[in-house]
Design a protein around this motif. Sequence first.
Motif, PDB file in Angstrom:
ATOM      1  N   SER A  67      43.159  -7.705  14.033  1.00  5.91           N
ATOM      2  CA  SER A  67      42.223  -8.064  12.962  1.00  5.91           C
ATOM      3  C   SER A  67      41.585  -9.393  13.346  1.00  5.91           C
ATOM      4  O   SER A  67      42.185 -10.194  14.060  1.00  5.91           O
ATOM      5  N   ASN A  68      40.372  -9.640  12.863  1.00  6.22           N
ATOM      6  CA  ASN A  68      39.529 -10.708  13.407  1.00  6.22           C
ATOM      7  C   ASN A  68      39.438 -10.531  14.919  1.00  6.22           C
ATOM      8  O   ASN A  68      40.047 -11.284  15.684  1.00  6.22           O
ATOM      9  N   PRO A  69      38.699  -9.520  15.348  1.00  8.21           N
ATOM     10  CA  PRO A  69      38.778  -9.054  16.730  1.00  8.21           C
ATOM     11  C   PRO A  69      38.512 -10.183  17.716  1.00  8.21           C
ATOM     12  O   PRO A  69      37.565 -10.946  17.589  1.00  8.21           O
ATOM     13  N   GLU A  70      39.389 -10.225  18.684  1.00 10.77           N
ATOM     14  CA  GLU A  70      39.504 -11.365  19.577  1.00 10.77           C
ATOM     15  C   GLU A  70      38.674 -11.124  20.843  1.00 10.77           C
ATOM     16  O   GLU A  70      38.759 -10.073  21.480  1.00 10.77           O
ATOM     17  N   TYR A  71      37.906 -12.114  21.173  1.00  8.29           N
ATOM     18  CA  TYR A  71      37.042 -12.077  22.353  1.00  8.29           C
ATOM     19  C   TYR A  71      37.766 -11.597  23.605  1.00  8.29           C
ATOM     20  O   TYR A  71      37.290 -10.705  24.308  1.00  8.29           O
ATOM     21  N   ALA A  91      35.129   4.078  17.588  1.00  8.85           N
ATOM     22  CA  ALA A  91      35.995   3.130  16.899  1.00  8.85           C
ATOM     23  C   ALA A  91      36.766   3.883  15.820  1.00  8.85           C
ATOM     24  O   ALA A  91      36.157   4.480  14.937  1.00  8.85           O
ATOM     25  N   VAL A  92      38.077   3.848  15.894  1.00 11.31           N
ATOM     26  CA  VAL A  92      38.910   4.485  14.862  1.00 11.31           C
ATOM     27  C   VAL A  92      39.652   3.354  14.165  1.00 11.31           C
ATOM     28  O   VAL A  92      40.650   2.847  14.673  1.00 11.31           O
ATOM     29  N   GLY A  93      39.128   2.916  13.027  1.00  9.97           N
ATOM     30  CA  GLY A  93      39.742   1.773  12.367  1.00  9.97           C
ATOM     31  C   GLY A  93      38.861   1.223  11.266  1.00  9.97           C
ATOM     32  O   GLY A  93      37.970   1.912  10.765  1.00  9.97           O
ATOM     33  N   GLY A  94      39.115  -0.039  10.923  1.00  5.09           N
ATOM     34  CA  GLY A  94      38.322  -0.724   9.904  1.00  5.09           C
ATOM     35  C   GLY A  94      37.322  -1.661  10.560  1.00  5.09           C
ATOM     36  O   GLY A  94      36.963  -1.496  11.732  1.00  5.09           O
ATOM     37  N   GLY A  95      36.898  -2.655   9.810  1.00 10.05           N
ATOM     38  CA  GLY A  95      35.847  -3.551  10.273  1.00 10.05           C
ATOM     39  C   GLY A  95      36.162  -4.228  11.603  1.00 10.05           C
ATOM     40  O   GLY A  95      35.275  -4.398  12.449  1.00 10.05           O
ATOM     41  N   SER A  96      37.422  -4.576  11.818  1.00  6.04           N
ATOM     42  CA  SER A  96      37.756  -5.288  13.061  1.00  6.04           C
ATOM     43  C   SER A  96      37.528  -4.408  14.277  1.00  6.04           C
ATOM     44  O   SER A  96      36.943  -4.835  15.275  1.00  6.04           O
ATOM     45  N   VAL A  97      38.000  -3.174  14.201  1.00  4.12           N
ATOM     46  CA  VAL A  97      37.846  -2.266  15.343  1.00  4.12           C
ATOM     47  C   VAL A  97      36.364  -1.931  15.553  1.00  4.12           C
ATOM     48  O   VAL A  97      35.877  -1.869  16.680  1.00  4.12           O
ATOM     49  N   ILE A  98      35.637  -1.734  14.452  1.00  7.32           N
ATOM     50  CA  ILE A  98      34.210  -1.402  14.573  1.00  7.32           C
ATOM     51  C   ILE A  98      33.441  -2.588  15.159  1.00  7.32           C
ATOM     52  O   ILE A  98      32.598  -2.422  16.051  1.00  7.32           O
ATOM     53  N   ILE A 147      25.909  -5.309  12.251  1.00  4.06           N
ATOM     54  CA  ILE A 147      26.525  -6.639  12.322  1.00  4.06           C
ATOM     55  C   ILE A 147      27.914  -6.543  12.957  1.00  4.06           C
ATOM     56  O   ILE A 147      28.638  -5.578  12.729  1.00  4.06           O
ATOM     57  N   SER A 148      28.263  -7.563  13.729  1.00  6.59           N
ATOM     58  CA  SER A 148      29.601  -7.674  14.304  1.00  6.59           C
ATOM     59  C   SER A 148      30.056  -9.122  14.158  1.00  6.59           C
ATOM     60  O   SER A 148      29.260 -10.043  14.286  1.00  6.59           O
ATOM     61  N   VAL A 149      31.342  -9.295  13.870  1.00  9.60           N
ATOM     62  CA  VAL A 149      31.910 -10.645  13.771  1.00  9.60           C
ATOM     63  C   VAL A 149      33.070 -10.731  14.751  1.00  9.60           C
ATOM     64  O   VAL A 149      34.007  -9.932  14.683  1.00  9.60           O
ATOM     65  N   ILE A 150      32.978 -11.667  15.681  1.00  6.06           N
ATOM     66  CA  ILE A 150      33.983 -11.791  16.741  1.00  6.06           C
ATOM     67  C   ILE A 150      34.610 -13.195  16.693  1.00  6.06           C
ATOM     68  O   ILE A 150      33.916 -14.175  16.422  1.00  6.06           O
ATOM     69  N   LEU A 271      37.568 -20.822   7.703  1.00  8.33           N
ATOM     70  CA  LEU A 271      38.950 -20.808   7.198  1.00  8.33           C
ATOM     71  C   LEU A 271      39.792 -19.777   7.943  1.00  8.33           C
ATOM     72  O   LEU A 271      40.961 -20.015   8.243  1.00  8.33           O
ATOM     73  N   THR A 272      39.184 -18.623   8.239  1.00  7.95           N
ATOM     74  CA  THR A 272      39.916 -17.605   9.009  1.00  7.95           C
ATOM     75  C   THR A 272      40.190 -18.104  10.420  1.00  7.95           C
ATOM     76  O   THR A 272      41.304 -17.965  10.933  1.00  7.95           O
ATOM     77  N   ALA A 273      39.186 -18.711  11.037  1.00  8.64           N
ATOM     78  CA  ALA A 273      39.358 -19.204  12.402  1.00  8.64           C
ATOM     79  C   ALA A 273      40.420 -20.302  12.452  1.00  8.64           C
ATOM     80  O   ALA A 273      41.218 -20.378  13.385  1.00  8.64           O
TER      81      ALA A 273
END
Lengths: 385, 385
Positions: A67-71, A91-98, A147-150, A271-273
Amino acid sequence: MDNFSFYNPTRIVFGKGSIANLPTQLATDQSILMLYGGGSIKKNFIYNDVKAALAGYRVIEFGGVPSNPEYEVCMQAADVVLREKIGFILAVGGGSVIDAAKFIAAVARNPQVEAWDIVSKKAPLRGALPIGVVLTLAATGSEMNNISVISRKSTQEKYAFSSDALYPQFSILDPQTTYTLPVEQIRNGLVDAFIHAGEQYMTFPNRNPLVDRQAEAIFSTLIEIAQDALRTPADYDARAAYMWCATQALNGHLRCGAPQDWATHRIGHELTALYGLAHAESLAPIWISLLRYKLEDKMEKLAQYGRRLWNLKMPDPRALAGQAIDRTEAFFNSIGMPTHLREFGVDAEAAAREIEHRFTERNVVWGENQDITPEVSAEIVRQAV
Amino acid sequence: MDNFSFYNPTRIVFGKGSIANLPTQLATDQSILMLYGGGSIKKNFIYNDVKAALAGYRVIEFGGVPSNPEYEVCMQAADVVLREKIGFILAVGGGSVIDAAKFIAAVARNPQVEAWDIVSKKAPLRGALPIGVVLTLAATGSEMNNISVISRKSTQEKYAFSSDALYPQFSILDPQTTYTLPVEQIRNGLVDAFIHAGEQYMTFPNRNPLVDRQAEAIFSTLIEIAQDALRTPADYDARAAYMWCATQALNGHLRCGAPQDWATHRIGHELTALYGLAHAESLAPIWISLLRYKLEDKMEKLAQYGRRLWNLKMPDPRALAGQAIDRTEAFFNSIGMPTHLREFGVDAEAAAREIEHRFTERNVVWGENQDITPEVSAEIVRQAV
C-alpha cells in the motif's frame, strides 16, 4: 460554471461474477503481467477466478505491491515488463496496485525520461502500456481515472501525477470481492470516496447546480449505506453502492465546471509519507480541520450541504456551516474513523513544522483560492491535533 | 443493483468560446463533411466560428438535414461522403443533425449491408467513419452517446439503433449557441432531458441508491433552472446547466445497474412518424398518461421522487405517487409544454388504433416489466387524449 473538458474512455464491467468476463476484454496474443499486492487475493476466490479466466494467456505474476506503492518495487516490476516483453498489465487489487500498474506502464514506454521524474516532475509521457483492472477494494477511484500516486520511502516523498495515456482500458468491478476485506479498509474506502467528492464540492458557489447535486448524490448515498456496508459484508447492494460511489467520486464528473480544493490531499500525502498513515486516515482529520479553518470562505457551500444532506434548518449560515462540519465529523466517527491526529499517534506540532518546511522549500500553495500557504497548511495540521 | 457495463469515450469540450478549440480535436489531413440543418447556424455566430476554426482543412458542406432526420436526405449525404472521399463528419446542430451524422458514418463504412437495415433491423456494424459534434441545441444527449434515431417518410417509420462505433470522438458544447433558439426548442429540450432521466428512473426499486440520486440530480436541476433558461436566453449559467443536464441524462450513467422503461419513447416515435410532432411533444403527453396507467407498478419510485423532488409528505404512497405525477404535469405545463394530444391536434383514438396495429404487426412489447402490450400502448395513447 467554468469551462471544462471531460474525457474518460475506461470501460466498466460491473457486477456479480464479472471476473469471468476478463477474456472478452483482452486480446489473445498478449503477454500479461498480473500485478497484485500482499496476497490477500489468494485467501478468497479472486486469485483463482482471475487465473481461471486467464487460462490460455501467457501470464507472468508479480505480487507484493505494498500500500502506498513504492517506487523501488515498481521499478522491479518495470524490469520484468521489459525482460518478459509484456504487452498488457492487469492490476488485481485496490488503488495501490492500480497506481503501481499505471506507473509501471508509463516507465515501460518512456525510456527517454528518468523514471522518478514522471512522478516528481510530471515529465510528459509519450504513451504507456495498456492496463486493465480487477478491482478488489473500492476507495481511490483509480480504476476509472488517469491519476497515479507513487511513494518513495528513501526520501519520504509521495506525489500524484496523471496522463490521458493512463486510463485503464477496462475495469472489472465485482462488489463480492470486498466481502472478505477488514472492516478498517471499508471504513477507509467510505471516507476516501466522501472526501474525494468533498474536495471538488466544498469550495465556493459557482452556479453549477447539476454537478453540485451529483456530488451530493455521492454524499447522501455514502451516508445512507455506510452502516450496512460496514456491518454486513455480504450485503451485496450496499457493497455495490459503496463501490460505485468510490468510482464515481473521482472519475472526472465532479470537477466538470467546478472549482477544486485538494489541499487536504496535499497535506495528507505528506502525513502518509512521514508517518505511514493510510490514505483515508490522513485525510479525515485534515479535512475536518481545514473546513473549520476555512469556514468563512466555504460558508455558502457548507450551508447548502448542511441544508440538503443533514436537513439543518437554522437561519444563520455561519452556524449552519459549523453544524454541517460537526455532523460530518460525527458521521466519520460513527463508522470508526478518528478525526484527530493524536488518535493515530501523530504529534501534530511536529508534523505541522515539517510540512511547513517541505511546502516552503517546494514553494507551493494550495486550495481553490490558492491561499493555503505553507503557514496555513501548518496551522490546519496543528488544529487537527 | 443489476450487473451492467459502461463505456463512453466521447471527449467533451464545454464552455464559452469552445468552438475555437475545434482544430485541437481534428487531424489535419482529413477531408471533413460539415453537416448541418436548415441554416439557422448562419443567422448567428456558429457557422462563421466553425468555418473560421476549420480554415486550412478541406471542408465539404452539406446543409438541410431536417428535424427527425430523414433517410433519403442521409443517403444523399452518404453519396457525397463516398464521392468526396470524406474522412470525418462534423455535425453542427442538435440531435437530428448528430443522429444523421451517425447514420451516414455507418452507411459509409458498411457497404455489406442494405442501408435501411442498419436502422430497421439493427444490422451489426463493422465500424463507422469518425464523427465530431458542435452542439447547438441541447436535448437528445446524442452528442455523448452511441444512439441514432432515423425517420423514413415514405413508410412513416422512425427507429433508434446503436453501436459502440457511433460515439462521437468529441463534442463541443458552448451554451451560448442556444441563445438564439426559439423558446419552444428550449422547452422541448428541457422536457426531453427530463423524460430521458425518467425512462431510466421511474420503474421499480432495485437498491441502486447512487444512480437513483444521480437521476434526481437531473430532475431537480431542470426544475430549478427551467424558468431562467426559458425566460433569459443570455443567462449563461442556466443555459449551461440545462445543456449539461441534457447530455448527462442520456450518456449511459443513469442506466448503470437500473431497470429501464422506454415505452414512452417507442410510442412517441410512432406519434412523430405519424403526425410530425417534435420529439419532446410526443413524449410529454404519453409519459404523463403512462405514469398514471402504471401507477401501481411504479408506485414506490414515484413516491420516492415525490418526497425528494416535490417535498410531498402525505403518508399514503398511492396518493403521494398520484400527486407526484400531477406536479410533474404542472411543471411541464408551467414551461409551456402541453400534456394532452388534442392540444397538438392529434386524434387520440385514431392514433391509439394505428399504434396498436403497428405494434401488433411487429409483435413487440415494451416497458421494464415487458408488459406494455400493443393493447396497453393503445390505452395509454387513448388516455393521453
